[in-house]
Design an enzyme around this catalytic site. Structure first.
Site, PDB file in Angstrom:
ATOM      1  N   ILE A 150       0.836  -1.202   0.000  1.00  0.00           N
ATOM      2  CA  ILE A 150       0.000   0.000   0.000  1.00  0.00           C
ATOM      3  C   ILE A 150       0.873   1.255   0.000  1.00  0.00           C
ATOM      4  CG2 ILE A 150      -1.805   1.264   1.246  1.00  0.00           C
ATOM      5  CD1 ILE A 150      -2.748  -1.532   2.301  1.00  0.00           C
TER       6      ILE A 150
ATOM      7  N   ASP B 243      11.241   2.759   6.157  1.00  0.00           N
ATOM      8  CA  ASP B 243      10.892   1.342   6.255  1.00  0.00           C
ATOM      9  C   ASP B 243      12.199   0.597   6.469  1.00  0.00           C
ATOM     10  OD1 ASP B 243      10.288  -1.370   5.792  1.00  0.00           O
ATOM     11  OD2 ASP B 243       8.627  -0.845   4.460  1.00  0.00           O
TER      12      ASP B 243
ATOM     13  N   GLU C 159     -11.937  -0.812  17.987  1.00  0.00           N
ATOM     14  CA  GLU C 159     -12.995  -0.698  16.969  1.00  0.00           C
ATOM     15  C   GLU C 159     -14.096  -1.695  17.278  1.00  0.00           C
ATOM     16  OE1 GLU C 159     -11.372  -1.151  13.051  1.00  0.00           O
ATOM     17  OE2 GLU C 159      -9.947   0.479  13.303  1.00  0.00           O
TER      18      GLU C 159
ATOM     19  N   CYS D 167      -4.258   5.069   7.775  1.00  0.00           N
ATOM     20  CA  CYS D 167      -5.182   4.169   7.092  1.00  0.00           C
ATOM     21  C   CYS D 167      -4.638   2.746   7.249  1.00  0.00           C
ATOM     22  CB  CYS D 167      -5.249   4.591   5.631  1.00  0.00           C
ATOM     23  SG  CYS D 167      -6.706   4.004   4.799  1.00  0.00           S
TER      24      CYS D 167
ATOM     25  N   ASP E 216      -8.647   6.433   9.588  1.00  0.00           N
ATOM     26  CA  ASP E 216      -9.603   5.408   9.142  1.00  0.00           C
ATOM     27  C   ASP E 216      -9.670   4.271  10.155  1.00  0.00           C
ATOM     28  OD1 ASP E 216     -11.351   4.111   7.204  1.00  0.00           O
ATOM     29  OD2 ASP E 216      -9.677   2.743   6.801  1.00  0.00           O
TER      30      ASP E 216
ATOM     31  N   HIS F 238     -13.055   2.650   9.313  1.00  0.00           N
ATOM     32  CA  HIS F 238     -12.274   1.531   8.747  1.00  0.00           C
ATOM     33  C   HIS F 238     -12.802   1.133   7.360  1.00  0.00           C
ATOM     34  CE1 HIS F 238      -9.590  -2.088  10.015  1.00  0.00           C
ATOM     35  NE2 HIS F 238      -9.534  -1.883   8.715  1.00  0.00           N
ATOM     36  N   LEU F 239     -12.764   2.106   6.457  1.00  0.00           N
ATOM     37  CA  LEU F 239     -13.322   1.869   5.120  1.00  0.00           C
ATOM     38  C   LEU F 239     -12.258   1.605   4.066  1.00  0.00           C
ATOM     39  CD1 LEU F 239     -16.158   4.570   4.850  1.00  0.00           C
ATOM     40  CD2 LEU F 239     -16.380   2.130   5.314  1.00  0.00           C
TER      41      LEU F 239
HETATM   42  N1  NAI Z   1      -7.690   0.644   6.420  1.00  0.00           N
HETATM   43  C1  NAI Z   1      -7.879  -0.483   5.830  1.00  0.00           C
HETATM   44  O1  NAI Z   1      -9.015  -0.872   5.591  1.00  0.00           O
HETATM   45  C2  NAI Z   1      -6.739  -1.308   5.405  1.00  0.00           C
HETATM   46  C3  NAI Z   1      -5.600  -1.341   6.160  1.00  0.00           C
HETATM   47  N2  NAI Z   1      -4.554  -2.133   5.782  1.00  0.00           N
HETATM   48  C4  NAI Z   1      -3.361  -2.108   6.620  1.00  0.00           C
HETATM   49  O2  NAI Z   1      -2.343  -1.378   5.948  1.00  0.00           O
HETATM   50  C5  NAI Z   1      -1.068  -1.808   6.407  1.00  0.00           C
HETATM   51  C6  NAI Z   1      -0.118  -2.008   5.238  1.00  0.00           C
HETATM   52  O3  NAI Z   1      -0.591  -3.038   4.395  1.00  0.00           O
HETATM   53  P1  NAI Z   1       0.274  -3.586   3.153  1.00  0.00           P
HETATM   54  O4  NAI Z   1       0.973  -2.476   2.491  1.00  0.00           O
HETATM   55  O5  NAI Z   1      -0.629  -4.431   2.368  1.00  0.00           O
HETATM   56  O6  NAI Z   1       1.321  -4.489   3.924  1.00  0.00           O
HETATM   57  P2  NAI Z   1       2.791  -4.910   3.446  1.00  0.00           P
HETATM   58  O7  NAI Z   1       3.158  -6.058   4.288  1.00  0.00           O
HETATM   59  O8  NAI Z   1       2.848  -5.038   1.980  1.00  0.00           O
HETATM   60  O9  NAI Z   1       3.682  -3.655   3.878  1.00  0.00           O
HETATM   61  C7  NAI Z   1       3.971  -3.321   5.194  1.00  0.00           C
HETATM   62  C8  NAI Z   1       5.322  -2.607   5.195  1.00  0.00           C
HETATM   63  O10 NAI Z   1       5.553  -2.118   6.504  1.00  0.00           O
HETATM   64  C9  NAI Z   1       6.942  -2.244   6.739  1.00  0.00           C
HETATM   65  N3  NAI Z   1       7.218  -2.195   8.162  1.00  0.00           N
HETATM   66  C10 NAI Z   1       7.132  -3.197   9.072  1.00  0.00           C
HETATM   67  N4  NAI Z   1       7.509  -2.752  10.279  1.00  0.00           N
HETATM   68  C11 NAI Z   1       7.846  -1.452  10.121  1.00  0.00           C
HETATM   69  C12 NAI Z   1       8.323  -0.464  11.011  1.00  0.00           C
HETATM   70  N5  NAI Z   1       8.540  -0.718  12.306  1.00  0.00           N
HETATM   71  N6  NAI Z   1       8.552   0.753  10.512  1.00  0.00           N
HETATM   72  C13 NAI Z   1       8.348   1.031   9.211  1.00  0.00           C
HETATM   73  N7  NAI Z   1       7.921   0.130   8.323  1.00  0.00           N
HETATM   74  C14 NAI Z   1       7.659  -1.095   8.779  1.00  0.00           C
HETATM   75  C15 NAI Z   1       7.300  -3.559   6.105  1.00  0.00           C
HETATM   76  O11 NAI Z   1       8.679  -3.637   5.840  1.00  0.00           O
HETATM   77  C16 NAI Z   1       6.489  -3.519   4.833  1.00  0.00           C
HETATM   78  O12 NAI Z   1       7.238  -2.981   3.774  1.00  0.00           O
HETATM   79  C17 NAI Z   1      -1.337  -3.064   7.239  1.00  0.00           C
HETATM   80  O13 NAI Z   1      -1.365  -2.701   8.592  1.00  0.00           O
HETATM   81  C18 NAI Z   1      -2.726  -3.469   6.838  1.00  0.00           C
HETATM   82  O14 NAI Z   1      -3.379  -4.183   7.820  1.00  0.00           O
HETATM   83  C19 NAI Z   1      -4.589  -2.883   4.640  1.00  0.00           C
HETATM   84  C20 NAI Z   1      -5.696  -2.876   3.845  1.00  0.00           C
HETATM   85  C21 NAI Z   1      -6.871  -2.100   4.179  1.00  0.00           C
HETATM   86  O1  HPV Z   2      -7.079  -5.717   5.034  1.00  0.00           O
HETATM   87  C1  HPV Z   2      -6.898  -5.050   6.062  1.00  0.00           C
HETATM   88  O2  HPV Z   2      -5.884  -5.076   6.743  1.00  0.00           O
HETATM   89  C2  HPV Z   2      -7.983  -4.195   6.517  1.00  0.00           C
HETATM   90  O3  HPV Z   2      -7.791  -3.450   7.431  1.00  0.00           O
HETATM   91  C3  HPV Z   2      -9.314  -4.318   5.911  1.00  0.00           C
HETATM   92  O4  HPV Z   2     -10.227  -4.575   6.945  1.00  0.00           O
HETATM   93  P1  HPV Z   2     -11.690  -5.086   6.623  1.00  0.00           P
HETATM   94  O5  HPV Z   2     -11.566  -6.373   5.885  1.00  0.00           O
HETATM   95  O6  HPV Z   2     -12.341  -4.044   5.781  1.00  0.00           O
HETATM   96  O7  HPV Z   2     -12.357  -5.261   7.941  1.00  0.00           O
END
Ligand code: NAI
Ligand code: HPV
Length: 525
Positions: free
Chosen positions: A150, A169, A259, A228, A254, A277-278
């Site tokens: 992301i 990172d 929650e 987010c 978000d 949390h959208l």
């Molecule tokens: N708001 C929402 O609905 C959503 C939230 N998320 C959340 O977004 C976050 C990121 O997701 P992705 O990019 O898919 O995961 P990802 O695993 O692809 O990336 C996470 C990154 O964070 C880095 N990281 C780990 N520890 C760290 C630290 N202490 N300091 C800095 N960087 C660090 C990792 O090296 C990695 O590059 C997750 O927490 C996920 O749960 C994901 C999808 C939807």
């Molecule tokens: O994929 C994630 O990490 C999310 O935060 C998405 O959460 P949700 O599936 O929309 O409850």
């Protein structure tokens, strides 16, 4: 088999499971107690972020084989408890990347232009213009914390707004950052330099309250912060104080430490905008993630391996196809050895010789351990809990990888140490991926690791084979194949018989009583 979806999941995914013949129940907003009550009926559980899959639920889940997280973050699942119980946890690492990145951009723009506040004011009958003068994104420095899927998707998108992107990172290389056009820097430096800080990292013990009071103080007074990713990464109380004191300009959130959240001091601040949390809530993302986990669940429940397991080494399709015959072989080697062992297990070493093992051996080691431990222990051992079980029992596990050094192009050797000594088994794949055991202890053999076997070490002397054959034959047990291995004529030797039916206890006893037979072990593979 039965599957429970305890959070809302797209029907397109659930239908894949129904078409595969599984029964799928959708029951949302269950309490922990309700889940504990019904979970024993289920073989698989699908969740999003709402269901908290606690250790108590996992403990009660007698039949659960897999938990599918229709999304990315697995912080709502007790992974240690799941691993210990051998439950595979899979997620959909890419299905909602774009949804979350676009939501971040939406929040960023809304924050800079006061859109939620202006919208609310106008709907309340107030035409306010001066109050809602905002900022442009162009020319600003965007600081991205967490440059995974992301984070990099956000970087790509904010670049289109002519911004400078800086990132933090600790797990990505300078080269990768350069390729993405992101200047890497320490967290403190990023916070001092960014006009907009956005979080894209997981919540864990290292990242909880990463953005605390001291770090918020490093930010510019004019800076905005967006979360987010996960609540809890920013200390909410410290954020409230920083916003209230004007130490930073605004925040878009978000996600929250707890929650669902409908009341918070943060909600009272004009410079805070929020969504419930959208991030992943788009039609497209929900279909993607539901299909991803449905496919994984169907595959695992039908005996396959998961590709996106969080508590098992991830493998792409190609590696999986390539390694699958070796995974099966490793498991059979462990299984064979377990059935001929005596004495408590102290250590296991798996030696890999050959180029086939250059890139990845972890799944093979887990398979060998599963094969070895499962027949020896009361509890069910699988790929997921095998290392936990070994560790709990003080069994030392070692892995050695060598590019060559064996008589076969690719060879897996499993050596175990028990209280009674060391035992060895080795296997390879012949043409067309046909598995073969090629060594047991010091004997060279050629055994297909399949079906019923009798492993019979004995003295190399006439009549051994004849007398064993007679005992089995009289019981109507047909010998389908036989392998002999010996060290020196008249010395120690071994027979490995392949049988069409398992040998009964009486025959085994009778064979063991033949003079010159050292031991008889029945093996079923
Ligand atoms: N708001 C929402 O609905 C959503 C939230 N998320 C959340 O977004 C976050 C990121 O997701 P992705 O990019 O898919 O995961 P990802 O695993 O692809 O990336 C996470 C990154 O964070 C880095 N990281 C780990 N520890 C760290 C630290 N202490 N300091 C800095 N960087 C660090 C990792 O090296 C990695 O590059 C997750 O927490 C996920 O749960 C994901 C999808 C939807
Ligand atoms: O994929 C994630 O990490 C999310 O935060 C998405 O959460 P949700 O599936 O929309 O409850």
């Amino acid at each position: 088999m039965r599957i429970l979806a305890s959070d809302p999941v797209a029907e397109k995914g659930l239908n894949i499971l129904r078409e595969e013949g599984f029964i799928v129940d959708e029951k949302i907003k269950l309490s922990e107690e309700e889940l504990i009550k019904i979970i024993p009926q289920y073989d698989a559980l699908i969740v999003r972020s709402e269901t908290k899959v606690t250790a108590r639920i996992i403990e009660a889940a007698e039949n659960l084989k897999i938990i599918g997280r229709a999304g990315v973050g697995v912080d709502n699942i007790d992974l240690a408890a799941a691993s210990k119980k051998g439950i595979i946890v899979v997620n959909s690492p890419e299905g909602n990347t774009i949804a979350a990145a676009e939501h971040t951009i939406a929040l960023m723009m809304a924050l800079l232009r006061n859109i939620p506040q202006a919208h609310a004011a106008l709907k309340a009958g107030k035409w306010l213009r001066k109050e809602f003068t905002g900022y442009e994104l162009r020319g600003k420095t965007v600081g991205i914390i967490g440059l995974g899927r992301i984070g990099t998707a956000v970087a790509k998108r904010v670049k289109a707004f002519e911004t400078r992107v800086i990132g933090y990172d600790p797990f990505i290389s300078e080269e990768r950052a350069q390729m993405l056009g992101i200047t890497l820097m320490p967290l403190e430096e990023l916070l001092q330099n960014a006009d907009i800080v956005t979080m894209h990292l997981p919540l864990n013990n290292e990242t909880r309250n990463l953005i605390n009071r001291e770090r918020l103080k490093l930010m510019k007074k004019s800076a905005f912060i967006i979360n987010c990713a996960r609540g809890g990464i920013i200390d909410e109380e410290a954020l409230y104080e920083a916003l209230k004191a004007g130490e930073i300009a605004g925040a878009a959130l978000d996600v929250f430490a707890k929650e669902p959240l409908t009341e918070s001091p943060l909600f009272e601040l004009q410079n805070v905008i929020v969504t419930p949390h959208l991030g992943a809530s788009t039609k497209e993302a929900q279909i993607n993630v539901a299909i991803d986990v449905a496919r994984e669940i169907a595959n695992v429940l039908k005996g396959g391996l998961a590709q996106n397991a969080v508590n098992f080494p991830a493998m792409d399709k190609e590696s999986y196809q390539r390694l699958k015959p070796y995974i099966n072989l490793a498991e059979k080697l462990g299984n064979f050895l377990a059935q001929i062992l005596s004495g408590g297990l102290l250590a296991a070493e798996i030696v890999y010789n050959g180029l086939a093992f250059k890139e990845e051996t972890r799944p093979l080691t887990l398979a060998a351990l599963k094969g070895l431990l499962d027949p020896l222990l009361m509890e069910k051992v699988n790929y997921v809990n095998a290392p936990v079980v070994a560790k709990e029992r003080g069994i030392k596990v070692r892995e050695t990888v060598m590019e060559n050094g064996a008589d076969y192009t690719n060879l897996i050797t499993l050596k175990v140490t028990t209280e009674k000594g060391e035992r060895i088994i080795a296997g390879t794949l012949f043409r067309n991926n046909e598995p073969r055991i090629v060594q047991i202890d010091q004997y060279r053999v050629d055994v297909v690791p399949e079906g019923y076997k009798l492993f019979v070490p004995h003295k190399d002397q006439p009549l051994m084979i004849g007398r064993v054959g007679l005992i089995l034959g009289e019981k109507g047990i047909n010998i389908a194949g036989m392998q002999l291995g010996r060290l020196t004529p008249g010395g120690d030797a071994v027979m490995v018989l392949s049988l069409d039916h398992p040998a009964d206890g009486d025959s085994i006893k009778a064979i063991a009583e033949i003079p010159g037979i050292y031991e008889v072990k029945a093996v079923s593979l």
